[in-house]
Enzyme design. Structure first.
Site, mmCIF file in Angstrom:
data_model
loop_
_atom_site.group_PDB
_atom_site.id
_atom_site.type_symbol
_atom_site.label_atom_id
_atom_site.label_comp_id
_atom_site.label_asym_id
_atom_site.label_seq_id
_atom_site.Cartn_x
_atom_site.Cartn_y
_atom_site.Cartn_z
ATOM 1 N N PHE A 1 0.823 -1.222 0.000
ATOM 2 C CA PHE A 1 0.000 0.000 0.000
ATOM 3 C C PHE A 1 0.851 1.264 0.000
ATOM 4 C CE2 PHE A 1 -1.146 0.267 4.900
ATOM 5 C CZ PHE A 1 0.182 0.004 5.233
ATOM 6 N N LYS A 2 2.153 1.083 -0.044
ATOM 7 C CA LYS A 2 3.063 2.229 -0.222
ATOM 8 C C LYS A 2 2.686 3.386 0.684
ATOM 9 C CE LYS A 2 4.327 0.698 -4.866
ATOM 10 N NZ LYS A 2 3.536 -0.546 -4.960
#
Lengths: 278, 278
Positions: free
Chosen positions: A93-94
């Protein structure tokens, strides 16, 4: 059991460096599954079932679940439940936000979804990363040099210290003293992969970008694995999930996973291969 | 109606540059609300009700909803529904991923949650940003110089072109030809805020970091607003949401919002004030 132990166990058991990216796009599901309410879940379940003895890890990109709306969270949870307990999972999900907020992202990933690892965007600096490192039995993969064309816009800028992606790699090495972390390095940059491996010999690398994005399995092993103890997780998503658009999608996913696994293992040098075999 | 029209309407109607950040932390809810299943929703509803005539915008940070697990999505949706239709909303999720994946994040925000704007992390470059710009009636706020201590780690690096945060600002100006975008600049950096405003005179700025993080309302207006047509949205979250931990939390939130609104309006120069009044 910590992420790295779980990963090493899976690498040896399944003789595999392949991470399958479970990124379900409703537009690309096999025709016979399109439209059904549980179609994405069935797609995930069958894909996992067909590949689980050939991989070392599964990665779930949150965007594809968020885009499903209210149903997305449960779809993600059910996908997670279909993954055998002895295979590690990565929530891609950075995430990157100020410390107070990053704690909530870490809680979402590690306490709510119970994944073993995450991807983190380090642009906001140490306090954005540290809450993830504080979970010492997990692993945070920090973006370093991403696989996409846009990686050239900022990550390749020369800075007062060094090229930005090298500054990011060196900082990750420093921060790995706080807690487990790794790097995200695209397979599309084989030469830079070698340079980054020299800078961070002991960090695990999550390497997207083989197949669909053009990266080559052999060069990933030669440049990324090196002679260090740091492992590589070579991720493929679309080339495996959508290997066939027909009823044989799971068999096709298995064949595509097997092909990547074989290509990677053939490239592993004898000395590393013995390590792989434990 | 596009984001900027909606924003300008709200600024004039409510005579306000205040954006309230709806970031519910279950640990910090008023004591009488803790533990109830619908406590977060009640907290959001009452906070919105108490502040909706004093703000120009609401911002919802995804981390706080994701950390709620399965209930989070519905809590976010119900929070959105409590916001009057004529006030714009920002989903603060600092998304950044390869083009194909970024499309799914844009879909999550704009098609599923129907927010008017988003925050986007530009580290992965143009193809990570462009899917957001393609929604031409919305607005993507790109991280430029964030409010937190860690902003010094990478955003302040001198590069071959310029200091990184200035490179980011200049790139946003170029990309604003594709579709509406703005910049995130922390109130904790007043001098740099002025420099960035000179580089990007026409972009809206989302400015977090007043109050709890130490930024000052007056300097934000003086340095951020300038004499351009670009607006500022000054975000406060914790100092408003948790102004009181008692049963009077909503009244306290109103007073804190009113105080910030007043401090900002007093700092607005006559020429800009006439613009504010339309």
């Amino acid at each position: 059991m910590g992420f790295l132990e779980k990963l090493n166990g899976a690498v040896k058991r399944n003789q595999s460096l392949v991470c399958v990216g479970l990124d379900p796009d409703p537009q690309r599901l096999p025709a016979h599954l399109k439209g059904g309410a549980d179609s994405v879940q069935a797609f995930l379940r069958e894909t996992i079932h067909a590949t689980r003895d050939l991989v070392c890890c599964y990665k779930l990109n949150f965007a594809f679940y968020g885009a499903l709306g209210a149903a997305g969270w449960n779809t993600l949870r059910e996908g997670m439940q279909a993954i055998p307990d002895d295979l590690p999972t990565i929530l891609d999900f950075k995430a990157g936000d100020i410390g107070n907020t990053a704690e909530h992202y870490a809680r979402m990933a590690y306490d709510r979804l119970n994944v073993d690892a995450t991807t983190v965007n380090p642009l906001m600096g140490r306090d954005a990363v540290e809450p993830f490192l504080n979970y010492t039995d997990r692993c945070a993969f920090l973006l370093c040099l991403t696989s996409n064309p846009g990686s050239a816009d900022f990550q390749r800028l020369a800075t007062e210290e060094d090229v930005l992606y090298k500054v990011l790699a060196k900082k990750a090495v420093v921060w790995s003293a706080i807690g487990p972390c790794g790097l995200v390095v695209g397979a599309t940059h084989p030469n830079e992969l070698r340079v980054i491996r020299e800078l961070a010999p002991d960090l695990p690398f999550l390497i997207p970008g083989v197949n669909t994005q053009g990266g080559d399995a052999k060069s990933v092993v030669q440049n990324g694995m090196g002679h260090s103890s740091g492992g590589i997780l070579v991720n493929a998503s679309r080339s495996i999930l959508y290997a066939s658009g027909g009823r044989d999608f799971a068999d096709a996913a298995r064949r595509a996973t097997e092909a990547l696994r074989k290509a990677l293992n053939q490239a592993v040098e004898p000395v590393s291969e013995s390590r792989l075999r434990g």
